[in-house]
Design a protein around this motif. Sequence first.
Motif, PDB file in Angstrom:
ATOM      1  N   ALA B   3     -57.031 -26.972  46.191  1.00  0.00           N
ATOM      2  CA  ALA B   3     -57.252 -25.666  45.571  1.00  0.00           C
ATOM      3  C   ALA B   3     -58.671 -25.183  45.825  1.00  0.00           C
ATOM      4  O   ALA B   3     -58.914 -23.989  46.039  1.00  0.00           O
ATOM      5  CB  ALA B   3     -56.961 -25.747  44.073  1.00  0.00           C
ATOM      6  N   GLU B   4     -59.592 -26.118  45.840  1.00  0.00           N
ATOM      7  CA  GLU B   4     -60.989 -25.729  46.052  1.00  0.00           C
ATOM      8  C   GLU B   4     -61.215 -25.243  47.471  1.00  0.00           C
ATOM      9  O   GLU B   4     -61.881 -24.223  47.698  1.00  0.00           O
ATOM     10  CB  GLU B   4     -61.896 -26.925  45.753  1.00  0.00           C
ATOM     11  N   THR B   5     -60.657 -25.965  48.438  1.00  0.00           N
ATOM     12  CA  THR B   5     -60.767 -25.551  49.836  1.00  0.00           C
ATOM     13  C   THR B   5     -60.139 -24.178  50.028  1.00  0.00           C
ATOM     14  O   THR B   5     -60.712 -23.304  50.681  1.00  0.00           O
ATOM     15  CB  THR B   5     -60.071 -26.575  50.751  1.00  0.00           C
ATOM     16  N   ARG B   6     -58.974 -24.017  49.451  1.00  0.00           N
ATOM     17  CA  ARG B   6     -58.290 -22.730  49.534  1.00  0.00           C
ATOM     18  C   ARG B   6     -59.177 -21.619  48.987  1.00  0.00           C
ATOM     19  O   ARG B   6     -59.291 -20.537  49.563  1.00  0.00           O
ATOM     20  CB  ARG B   6     -56.981 -22.800  48.750  1.00  0.00           C
ATOM     21  N   GLU B   7     -59.808 -21.910  47.880  1.00  0.00           N
ATOM     22  CA  GLU B   7     -60.679 -20.931  47.256  1.00  0.00           C
ATOM     23  C   GLU B   7     -61.868 -20.593  48.153  1.00  0.00           C
ATOM     24  O   GLU B   7     -62.256 -19.427  48.296  1.00  0.00           O
ATOM     25  CB  GLU B   7     -61.174 -21.464  45.895  1.00  0.00           C
ATOM     26  N   ARG B   8     -62.411 -21.643  48.791  1.00  0.00           N
ATOM     27  CA  ARG B   8     -63.540 -21.405  49.685  1.00  0.00           C
ATOM     28  C   ARG B   8     -63.133 -20.567  50.886  1.00  0.00           C
ATOM     29  O   ARG B   8     -63.900 -19.727  51.372  1.00  0.00           O
ATOM     30  CB  ARG B   8     -64.129 -22.748  50.153  1.00  0.00           C
ATOM     31  N   ILE B   9     -61.915 -20.803  51.374  1.00  0.00           N
ATOM     32  CA  ILE B   9     -61.423 -20.004  52.499  1.00  0.00           C
ATOM     33  C   ILE B   9     -61.304 -18.536  52.104  1.00  0.00           C
ATOM     34  O   ILE B   9     -61.780 -17.638  52.800  1.00  0.00           O
ATOM     35  CB  ILE B   9     -60.045 -20.520  52.977  1.00  0.00           C
ATOM     36  N   VAL B  10     -60.678 -18.315  50.948  1.00  0.00           N
ATOM     37  CA  VAL B  10     -60.482 -16.932  50.504  1.00  0.00           C
ATOM     38  C   VAL B  10     -61.820 -16.256  50.252  1.00  0.00           C
ATOM     39  O   VAL B  10     -62.021 -15.085  50.587  1.00  0.00           O
ATOM     40  CB  VAL B  10     -59.609 -16.900  49.233  1.00  0.00           C
ATOM     41  N   GLU B  11     -62.745 -17.014  49.694  1.00  0.00           N
ATOM     42  CA  GLU B  11     -64.059 -16.440  49.400  1.00  0.00           C
ATOM     43  C   GLU B  11     -64.768 -16.025  50.694  1.00  0.00           C
ATOM     44  O   GLU B  11     -65.311 -14.919  50.789  1.00  0.00           O
ATOM     45  CB  GLU B  11     -64.902 -17.474  48.643  1.00  0.00           C
ATOM     46  N   ALA B  12     -64.734 -16.913  51.681  1.00  0.00           N
ATOM     47  CA  ALA B  12     -65.375 -16.599  52.962  1.00  0.00           C
ATOM     48  C   ALA B  12     -64.673 -15.432  53.643  1.00  0.00           C
ATOM     49  O   ALA B  12     -65.325 -14.529  54.186  1.00  0.00           O
ATOM     50  CB  ALA B  12     -65.359 -17.833  53.863  1.00  0.00           C
ATOM     51  N   ALA B  13     -63.348 -15.452  53.609  1.00  0.00           N
ATOM     52  CA  ALA B  13     -62.585 -14.372  54.236  1.00  0.00           C
ATOM     53  C   ALA B  13     -62.879 -13.045  53.550  1.00  0.00           C
ATOM     54  O   ALA B  13     -63.011 -12.009  54.209  1.00  0.00           O
ATOM     55  CB  ALA B  13     -61.090 -14.683  54.176  1.00  0.00           C
ATOM     56  N   ASP B  14     -62.990 -13.083  52.236  1.00  0.00           N
ATOM     57  CA  ASP B  14     -63.294 -11.878  51.468  1.00  0.00           C
ATOM     58  C   ASP B  14     -64.577 -11.238  51.979  1.00  0.00           C
ATOM     59  O   ASP B  14     -64.635 -10.050  52.297  1.00  0.00           O
ATOM     60  CB  ASP B  14     -63.432 -12.255  49.986  1.00  0.00           C
ATOM     61  N   LEU B  15     -65.605 -12.067  52.095  1.00  0.00           N
ATOM     62  CA  LEU B  15     -66.906 -11.572  52.539  1.00  0.00           C
ATOM     63  C   LEU B  15     -66.839 -11.051  53.974  1.00  0.00           C
ATOM     64  O   LEU B  15     -67.349  -9.967  54.289  1.00  0.00           O
ATOM     65  CB  LEU B  15     -67.947 -12.697  52.430  1.00  0.00           C
ATOM     66  N   LEU B  16     -66.187 -11.826  54.850  1.00  0.00           N
ATOM     67  CA  LEU B  16     -66.126 -11.432  56.259  1.00  0.00           C
ATOM     68  C   LEU B  16     -65.290 -10.171  56.454  1.00  0.00           C
ATOM     69  O   LEU B  16     -65.634  -9.307  57.255  1.00  0.00           O
ATOM     70  CB  LEU B  16     -65.558 -12.585  57.098  1.00  0.00           C
ATOM     71  N   PHE B  17     -64.179 -10.078  55.730  1.00  0.00           N
ATOM     72  CA  PHE B  17     -63.355  -8.873  55.821  1.00  0.00           C
ATOM     73  C   PHE B  17     -64.168  -7.653  55.374  1.00  0.00           C
ATOM     74  O   PHE B  17     -64.033  -6.563  55.933  1.00  0.00           O
ATOM     75  CB  PHE B  17     -62.106  -9.001  54.947  1.00  0.00           C
ATOM     76  N   TYR B  18     -64.989  -7.863  54.372  1.00  0.00           N
ATOM     77  CA  TYR B  18     -65.816  -6.754  53.881  1.00  0.00           C
ATOM     78  C   TYR B  18     -66.886  -6.372  54.899  1.00  0.00           C
ATOM     79  O   TYR B  18     -67.072  -5.199  55.215  1.00  0.00           O
ATOM     80  CB  TYR B  18     -66.469  -7.142  52.556  1.00  0.00           C
ATOM     81  N   GLN B  19     -67.548  -7.387  55.439  1.00  0.00           N
ATOM     82  CA  GLN B  19     -68.691  -7.102  56.307  1.00  0.00           C
ATOM     83  C   GLN B  19     -68.275  -6.642  57.706  1.00  0.00           C
ATOM     84  O   GLN B  19     -68.943  -5.809  58.311  1.00  0.00           O
ATOM     85  CB  GLN B  19     -69.573  -8.347  56.428  1.00  0.00           C
ATOM     86  N   HIS B  20     -67.190  -7.206  58.232  1.00  0.00           N
ATOM     87  CA  HIS B  20     -66.827  -6.899  59.613  1.00  0.00           C
ATOM     88  C   HIS B  20     -65.440  -6.287  59.760  1.00  0.00           C
ATOM     89  O   HIS B  20     -65.046  -5.934  60.871  1.00  0.00           O
ATOM     90  CB  HIS B  20     -66.909  -8.168  60.461  1.00  0.00           C
ATOM     91  N   GLY B  21     -64.697  -6.222  58.681  1.00  0.00           N
ATOM     92  CA  GLY B  21     -63.355  -5.677  58.767  1.00  0.00           C
ATOM     93  C   GLY B  21     -62.305  -6.769  58.933  1.00  0.00           C
ATOM     94  O   GLY B  21     -62.616  -7.890  59.347  1.00  0.00           O
TER      95      GLY B  21
END
Lengths: 198, 198
Positions: B3-21
């Motif tokens: 669950a923690e890894t999953r959360e880290r993935i979503v968190e990173a993806a959230d930021l990257l989707f925001y910054q680069h689309g």
Amino acid sequence: MAAETRERIVEAADLLFYQHGFEATSFADIAATVGISRGNFYHHFKTKDDILDGVINRRLANTEQMLDRWEIAGSDPAERIRSFIHILIVNGEKIRKYGCPVGTLSSELAKLNHTAKSDAAALFTLFRSWLCRQFERLGFGDKSDELAMHILGRSQGVATLANAFDDDRFLHHEVDLMCTWLDDQIADLTNKNNPDRE
Amino acid sequence: MAAETRERIVEAADLLFYQHGFEATSFADIAATVGISRGNFYHHFKTKDDILDGVINRRLANTEQMLDRWEIAGSDPAERIRSFIHILIVNGEKIRKYGCPVGTLSSELAKLNHTAKSDAAALFTLFRSWLCRQFERLGFGDKSDELAMHILGRSQGVATLANAFDDDRFLHHEVDLMCTWLDDQIADLTNKNNPDRE
DNA sequence: CCGAAATTAGGTCAATTGTCCTATTCTGTC
DNA sequence: GACAGAATAGGACAATTGACCTAATTTCGG
């Protein structure tokens, strides 16, 4: 003729960039739309960024032409500003589907950290300085640029939400509000210049 | 833990989707940011769309939490609406760099004809209905949703232009205007309810 | 009509994409 | 301590990307 083919490429790219975005549009997509081979591209445009340049310049030229047309139409500056506001309705269907061509391109290029972001912003500047000029002619003086930016921002927001919710009623309502806002600004200004009590 | 890894993935993806689309962010980008292998991805998310789903749900949860926090803060509805308006300033730097997370994602998904577009619009709906509720509590009745959409649109437009021009002064000025607009609306309403002549 | 230049077609190239598979390591339970 | 299942690593896969090259065709001035 080469110039004609080039023009067709830019025209197709313009539409595809608007409908699907710059990054999501491939060389093959444009080539298929125009009906020419992929290889033919390289003769007219060395890189994808070159096509983007062409598209932005095309939009700049078209926008300038439209604004000039409105300016010589003889109507007063307030009427011209209303013409600007009503683009939202004239292009309502496209905006609800794809958003504002200027705003969405600018946003995408910002995220891509693309060199051409400033060129896309120049499109905004075109509208901004044109609107500013109209407000100046109405006598708003130093406030003109602020008012231009305000109305530019309002229209951007309307486009974004109309697209997100695919909402035509909202779009029309906000256009009415913007026109009312314009009338109020003008009324305030004349009141200020002719401060006849009561 | 998974669950923690999953959360880290979503968190990173959230930021990257925001910054680069969304489209411009690849599996490899997210994996490199999180620091896990690409293969590990498939264990947590079968497709890229699954990650998008996770990101949107994360944003929905975070937004709901933020709005709830504002609601129990004890202040009056007008103050809460001002909290909303002031996100523009609190997140000013990010907005100038990457635009509004909600608006830019919604626009991109609209252009990609992505199934999750409606999910992204749900983020807007969250703000919309929250704002609507605040206006209702202030006594605006049937006009509440219109006012909510109006202020939502205004903030979207401000974000778009602040991003395009990287203009902090404009952002602050427009926030002031929105607060003034809110005060005027409330003043108009109380005048209407207590029509004491002169 | 000729030949040089412009234009076009088709194909190659390495790099990257999302997806998927298998082998290894870790974790917790009996 | 053995063992099942979860978690991770690393790579393979076909497809697509932007970029580039060469050969064929068209165009047009002399």
